[in-house]
Every structure is written in structure tokens, then in C-alpha cells.
Design a protein around this motif. Structure first.
Motif, PDB file in Angstrom:
ATOM      1  N   ASN A  53       0.841  -1.196   0.000  1.00 31.89           N
ATOM      2  CA  ASN A  53       0.000   0.000   0.000  1.00 31.89           C
ATOM      3  C   ASN A  53       0.872   1.242   0.000  1.00 31.89           C
ATOM      4  OD1 ASN A  53      -2.909  -0.784   0.194  1.00 31.89           O
ATOM      5  ND2 ASN A  53      -2.062  -2.011   1.859  1.00 31.89           N
ATOM      6  N   PRO A  54       1.122   1.794  -1.190  1.00 34.79           N
ATOM      7  CA  PRO A  54       1.941   3.006  -1.236  1.00 34.79           C
ATOM      8  C   PRO A  54       1.219   4.184  -0.601  1.00 34.79           C
ATOM      9  CG  PRO A  54       1.095   2.466  -3.433  1.00 34.79           C
ATOM     10  CD  PRO A  54       0.685   1.349  -2.523  1.00 34.79           C
ATOM     11  N   ILE A  55       1.983   5.016   0.083  1.00 37.57           N
ATOM     12  CA  ILE A  55       1.400   6.178   0.768  1.00 37.57           C
ATOM     13  C   ILE A  55       2.392   7.330   0.651  1.00 37.57           C
ATOM     14  CG2 ILE A  55       2.407   5.611   3.037  1.00 37.57           C
ATOM     15  CD1 ILE A  55      -0.227   6.495   4.343  1.00 37.57           C
ATOM     16  N   SER A  56       1.897   8.559   0.608  1.00 37.79           N
ATOM     17  CA  SER A  56       2.843   9.681   0.609  1.00 37.79           C
ATOM     18  C   SER A  56       3.371   9.818   2.038  1.00 37.79           C
ATOM     19  CB  SER A  56       2.162  10.967   0.155  1.00 37.79           C
ATOM     20  OG  SER A  56       1.400  11.514   1.205  1.00 37.79           O
ATOM     21  N   LEU A  57       4.615  10.230   2.153  1.00 32.59           N
ATOM     22  CA  LEU A  57       5.206  10.301   3.489  1.00 32.59           C
ATOM     23  C   LEU A  57       4.482  11.308   4.392  1.00 32.59           C
ATOM     24  CD1 LEU A  57       7.244   9.073   5.335  1.00 32.59           C
ATOM     25  CD2 LEU A  57       9.014  10.490   4.323  1.00 32.59           C
ATOM     26  N   PRO A  58       4.123  12.516   3.892  1.00 28.73           N
ATOM     27  CA  PRO A  58       3.379  13.428   4.770  1.00 28.73           C
ATOM     28  C   PRO A  58       2.075  12.806   5.292  1.00 28.73           C
ATOM     29  CG  PRO A  58       4.188  14.612   2.854  1.00 28.73           C
ATOM     30  CD  PRO A  58       4.477  13.153   2.616  1.00 28.73           C
ATOM     31  N   LYS A  59       1.386  12.038   4.443  1.00 26.47           N
ATOM     32  CA  LYS A  59       0.141  11.377   4.889  1.00 26.47           C
ATOM     33  C   LYS A  59       0.465  10.308   5.942  1.00 26.47           C
ATOM     34  CE  LYS A  59      -4.057   9.414   2.921  1.00 26.47           C
ATOM     35  NZ  LYS A  59      -4.658   8.838   1.720  1.00 26.47           N
ATOM     36  N   ALA A  60       1.552   9.584   5.725  1.00 20.45           N
ATOM     37  CA  ALA A  60       1.954   8.554   6.699  1.00 20.45           C
ATOM     38  C   ALA A  60       2.273   9.193   8.046  1.00 20.45           C
ATOM     39  CB  ALA A  60       3.174   7.788   6.174  1.00 20.45           C
ATOM     40  N   ILE A  61       2.918  10.353   8.011  1.00 20.40           N
ATOM     41  CA  ILE A  61       3.261  11.045   9.264  1.00 20.40           C
ATOM     42  C   ILE A  61       1.977  11.446  10.005  1.00 20.40           C
ATOM     43  CG2 ILE A  61       4.456  13.037  10.296  1.00 20.40           C
ATOM     44  CD1 ILE A  61       6.317  11.064   8.764  1.00 20.40           C
TER      45      ILE A  61
END
Ligand SMILES: [Zn+2]
Length: 353
Positions: free
Chosen positions: A83-91
Motif C-alpha cells: 500500500n503506497p502512501i505519501s510520506l506526509p500522509k503517513a506522518i
């Protein structure tokens, strides 16, 4: 390597299907990918450049480099099995303590190389996978390359030993250059050694030395710029988010608080002005982290930072010290050809395979 002997369907249909699936997963590299990514954990992949294998073989940075074909294989695996995610969203998931989907992966690129735009970006678009690029802002759109790229370039020149006549080269390096640069292979070894030596000297001295070498070259001898320019950054803005990698790729333990503060503030402001998006994250250059670096980054408004510590991240991680895994860890078994020497070295260096 474990072999996969496929039994005929007549022997046992169920076992046969299981075996085939296992072989497909094994040889596609999917098991390797899955094994590095565990439940409710965030895996952040650390890449720097996307370049041909020949370039990777001669670079000291090879664990963070990948060829275009291998990057695309990895992106397909991520799109299919993770599940790819943008890093800002992951944070934001970490701050809000929201669970990650199984096998959540964020992709990052450090430094700001132009190949991130010319090679990686079209592949990321094709597979709809977000990524974050950490920019050493002082190099974006300029004619100069990062010091280690310049050092490797300078010392690969056939007339490399002549550079000794003009610049203030440390004695250890001068000796190496005089004695050991007769062939191309010698110069490759010398370039790596010199690069290692230069990591140890203070930031200002290192920059002055590399500037001195640069000034020794004629216009025709100077290397082509390897870095992104701001129009390329702007063109990627959206699918790609941007973080700071300081202005001059400074190592925090080699400068005083004033200089470090300037690096943190200036790079953040520049990125925000150029992209119109808040720059909340930083990648610590060369993974050189410390309590002082974390505290300074927080003081100047950063909310998270990525290191080169090799592991996954749980929700209890300090957002200022997120861990990452080198991209080469994931792509070694991404195809079936025999691993090259640098790949073997990469595996040993990781101690994980
Ligand atoms: Zn870097």
C-alpha cells in the motif's frame, strides 16, 4: 538459494498449485518485499539516484541507487502487493495514531538529482505511486554538483594527478594520488578512498578543497550538472512532495548552532516559496543524526525527520527520527540474474539477507 522443483499436477494438484505460487512469489521478488514489511508498520524506502547499472557499479553510494528497469519492477511489486502512501500522509497517521494498512510503503529520494525527474517521475506517474524528494536547496538549479560527485569526477580524469599541483590537498590524499593513480581502476579506488577521507574533515575545509579542485579545471573539463532545477521541482509538485536536506548538505556535527540554524531555516523557506507547500520534513544528510539535530530541526519548525537507521517504523517511533531501508535491499531479488559484485557487497553491508 533454495530451489523450487515443480511437481507434475498428477502427483498432487493442491501441492502443485501451492508450489507454483511459491515459485512465482519467490522469483518475482514479492516474498522479499513482503518479508521486509510487517503489519501496522510503515516502511520508508531510501533511494538517491535512478541510473544505469554501469554507473551504480562505480559509485560508493550504490545501496541507494537503482536502475530504471529495477525501479519499475519494484514499483509494480509495491502497486500489486503493498500500500503506497505519501510520506506526509503517513506522518499524519503516526501523529493521529491511525493504523497503517498492511504493507504500507513510502518512497523517498535524497539530495535532488535530475534523474528523479527525468527517469523516476514518469514511472511513479505510470504506477500512481507518490514519493518525497529531499532537496539540498543550494544545489538545485546550479552548475555545481554535490561534493562527492565532484570528487569522484575529478579523480577519474586521466590527468587527475595534475590537480595536486594546484589545490591544498591533505597529505594522505596527495600520497595516494602520487602513488596509486596509474590506471582507470586505480583512480576509481583512489576516488572512493578520497571520498571517505573527506567525510572526516570539517565542512568548510571540505567545501574549500572541492572548490579549489573545481577552479583547477578548464570550462571544457568541468562536469555537467546532475541536479534538478526549480522548473522540474515545480512540474513534479503534487504526486511528489518535498522536504529539506539542508542548503549545503551539511553534517550537523561539523558546524555551530548559527550555521545549522541558517541551513534549516533557509532550505525550508526556499522550498515553501518555490512549491507553495509547507515543508515540514527533513532528511538528515548522510544520516548524521543527534539529539542536537532533532532539537534544532524542531526549533525551526520541522515536524518530522528521516534517518538511515535500517528498520520499519511503528506508531511509537519518534517522528523526528524515522527509519528507512535502502532501495537495494528490495531489488536484489527483483529479477533472476546473478547478483553483481556491488549487489553482493550491498547484501553483506545490510546483514539482513
Ligand atoms: Zn544526501
Amino acid at each position: 538459494m533454495k530451489s523450487h522443483t515443480i511437481m507434475p499436477p498428477s502427483a498432487c494438484a493442491k501441492s502443485y498449485i501451492k508450489h507454483v505460487l511459491s515459485a512465482v512469489l519467490h522469483y518475482s521478488g514479492a516474498l522479499l518485499l513482503l518479508s521486509g514489511i510487517t503489519k501496522n508498520r510503515l516502511t520508508i524506502i531510501n533511494c538517491h539516484r535512478v541510473v544505469p547499472e554501469e554507473t551504480i557499479m562505480f559509485s560508493a553510494n550504490y545501496p541507494m541507487m537503482v536502475s530504471p528497469a529495477r525501479l519499475e519492477s519494484l514499483l509494480k511489486l509495491i502497486a500489486t502487493y503493498a500500500n503506497p502512501i505519501s510520506l506526509p500522509k503517513a506522518i499524519s497517521h503516526i501523529y493521529d495514531r491511525r493504523a497503517f494498512k498492511p504493507r504500507t510503503v513510502a518512497l523517498t529520494f535524497d539530495d535532488g538529482y535530475a534523474d528523479n525527474y527525468t527517469v523516476a517521475f514518469p514511472l511513479l506517474q505510470k504506477h500512481s505511486i507518490p514519493a518525497t524528494i529531499f532537496l539540498a536547496t543550494g544545489y538545485i538549479g546550479g552548475e555545481r554538483n554535490l561534493w562527492w560527485d565532484e570528487v569522484e569526477y575529478f579523480f577519474r580524469l586521466p590527468n587527475a594527478s595534475q590537480l595536486l599541483e594546484y589545490a591544498a590537498i591533505p597529505k594522505s590524499i596527495r600520497t595516494i594520488m602520487r602513488d596509486q593513480v596509474q590506471t582507470q581502476w586505480d583512480r576509481e579506488k583512489a576516488a572512493r578512498f578520497i571520498r571517505r577521507e573527506l567525510y572526516r574533515i570539517p565542512h568548510n575545509e571540505r567545501i574549500a578543497l572541492v572548490d579549489g579542485l573545481w577552479n583547477c579545471l578548464t570550462q571544457d573539463e568541468k562536469p555537467s550538472p546532475l541536479m534538478l532545477d526549480w522548473s522540474q521541482v515545480k512540474a513534479m509538485n503534487g504526486l511528489i512532495s518535498f522536504g529539506s536536506h539542508t542548503v549545503t548538505h551539511v553534517f550537523a556535527d561539523q558546524v555551530d548552532a548559527t550555521k545549522l540554524g541558517w541551513e534549516l531555516r533557509e532550505s525550508k523557506t526556499t522550498i515553501e516559496e518555490r512549491t507553495g507547500v509547507s515543508c515540514d520534513g527533513i532528511a538528515y544528510p548522510a544520516g548524521k543524526t543527534s539529539k542536537r539535530f532533532y532539537e534544532s530541526a524542531e526549533k525551526y519548525g520541522y515536524k518530522w525527520g528521516v534517518t538511515t537507521a535500517f528498520r520499519n517504523n511503528s506508531h511509537s517511533v519518534n517522528p523526528m527520527g524515522l527509519a528507512r531501508k535502502d532501495i537495494r535491499y528490495f531489488v536484489i531479488s527483483g529479477d533472476t540474474r546473478v547478483a553483481s559484485k556491488p549487489e553482493m557487497l550491498g547484501r553483506l553491508a545490510q546483514g539482513s539477507l
